[in-house]
Design a protein around this motif. Sequence first.
Motif, PDB file in Angstrom:
ATOM      1  N   ALA A   6      33.393  51.494  63.547  1.00  0.00           N
ATOM      2  CA  ALA A   6      34.607  51.742  62.777  1.00  0.00           C
ATOM      3  C   ALA A   6      34.233  52.282  61.410  1.00  0.00           C
ATOM      4  O   ALA A   6      33.236  51.870  60.807  1.00  0.00           O
ATOM      5  N   ILE A   7      35.035  53.216  60.937  1.00  0.00           N
ATOM      6  CA  ILE A   7      34.910  53.733  59.576  1.00  0.00           C
ATOM      7  C   ILE A   7      36.210  53.382  58.871  1.00  0.00           C
ATOM      8  O   ILE A   7      37.278  53.890  59.233  1.00  0.00           O
ATOM      9  N   LEU A   8      36.107  52.494  57.899  1.00  0.00           N
ATOM     10  CA  LEU A   8      37.294  52.025  57.193  1.00  0.00           C
ATOM     11  C   LEU A   8      37.475  52.888  55.947  1.00  0.00           C
ATOM     12  O   LEU A   8      36.741  52.767  54.966  1.00  0.00           O
ATOM     13  N   GLY A   9      38.455  53.780  56.001  1.00  0.00           N
ATOM     14  CA  GLY A   9      38.690  54.741  54.942  1.00  0.00           C
ATOM     15  C   GLY A   9      38.804  56.124  55.554  1.00  0.00           C
ATOM     16  O   GLY A   9      38.328  56.363  56.671  1.00  0.00           O
ATOM     17  N   GLY A  11      38.585  59.051  53.239  1.00  0.00           N
ATOM     18  CA  GLY A  11      38.276  59.943  52.137  1.00  0.00           C
ATOM     19  C   GLY A  11      37.042  60.780  52.415  1.00  0.00           C
ATOM     20  O   GLY A  11      36.571  60.866  53.562  1.00  0.00           O
ATOM     21  N   PRO A  12      36.462  61.395  51.372  1.00  0.00           N
ATOM     22  CA  PRO A  12      35.310  62.294  51.563  1.00  0.00           C
ATOM     23  C   PRO A  12      34.112  61.635  52.235  1.00  0.00           C
ATOM     24  O   PRO A  12      33.523  62.221  53.152  1.00  0.00           O
ATOM     25  N   LEU A  13      33.731  60.433  51.808  1.00  0.00           N
ATOM     26  CA  LEU A  13      32.573  59.786  52.416  1.00  0.00           C
ATOM     27  C   LEU A  13      32.848  59.433  53.874  1.00  0.00           C
ATOM     28  O   LEU A  13      31.972  59.592  54.740  1.00  0.00           O
ATOM     29  N   ALA A  14      34.047  58.969  54.162  1.00  0.00           N
ATOM     30  CA  ALA A  14      34.418  58.680  55.547  1.00  0.00           C
ATOM     31  C   ALA A  14      34.326  59.941  56.402  1.00  0.00           C
ATOM     32  O   ALA A  14      33.851  59.904  57.541  1.00  0.00           O
ATOM     33  N   SER A  15      34.766  61.061  55.851  1.00  0.00           N
ATOM     34  CA  SER A  15      34.714  62.328  56.587  1.00  0.00           C
ATOM     35  C   SER A  15      33.285  62.729  56.886  1.00  0.00           C
ATOM     36  O   SER A  15      32.963  63.193  57.989  1.00  0.00           O
ATOM     37  N   ILE A  16      32.394  62.559  55.904  1.00  0.00           N
ATOM     38  CA  ILE A  16      30.988  62.895  56.103  1.00  0.00           C
ATOM     39  C   ILE A  16      30.391  62.032  57.208  1.00  0.00           C
ATOM     40  O   ILE A  16      29.701  62.524  58.108  1.00  0.00           O
ATOM     41  N   LEU A  17      30.645  60.729  57.162  1.00  0.00           N
ATOM     42  CA  LEU A  17      30.129  59.833  58.199  1.00  0.00           C
ATOM     43  C   LEU A  17      30.668  60.212  59.575  1.00  0.00           C
ATOM     44  O   LEU A  17      29.918  60.283  60.553  1.00  0.00           O
TER      45      LEU A  17
END
Length: 232
Positions: A6-9, A11-17
């Motif tokens: 799971a990626i909680l968020g 935003g930009p960092l979530a998009s990169i992950l």
Amino acid sequence: MNDKIAILGAGPLASILARRIPRSVRKVIIGRPKAAAVALADEVGGIASDQASSVRGCRVIFLTVPAGEVAQALTEIQPHLSAGALVVNMSAELTVSDLAETAGVRIVAAKVIGHTDDMEQGSPGVVVLDQVGPDEAGLLEALLERVGPVVRGDERRVQAALEAIRDVMVGARDELRRRLSATGLPPAVVPVAIAAAAPGVLRAVAAEGETAGREGWRYAGADETAASRVSQ
């Protein structure tokens, strides 16, 4: 547990992950408003949700929300975590010890040194892991190796590194403004010249003599290796 993360968020960092974690890994994007999570999930072939309960069954949960929202996010997901789930705090401002009061939750650190604007365009960042055991480190390295070089170190040094970079760059910007103005450029175009030329020059200077380090970081073709390590 399985290989769902799971990626909680959203935003930009979530998009990169979401884009760089191997596509073979099932991803749940949890964000509010849900529309942002849906857009990102559609892009990476994941599942979107705006409910904290969606972390259930996930092997790893990456917290990419702002520092001020991390504690609340932990409170919301805690009742829904599966046994053995690994929560990864990615906020540079908060350490694992800051979150230690969250009983029954295994929290580790993965902090990124890099600018999200450049990373969204494909540039690597440096990922620093802390408070991880050998098996956890191996798992996170497999998931994050396409983000950039993954190293183990003191998470507190990441914030210090980011502050050092900013302080030096502010000084360099001021010196550039002075020297460019001295060439006779109109004041109004000096910031434009810096924005247009400085990032590329800085990358070139930073790369001098560092080819070995860059060659050690594999971006293209990393999916197969990462996927095999995650599934172990």
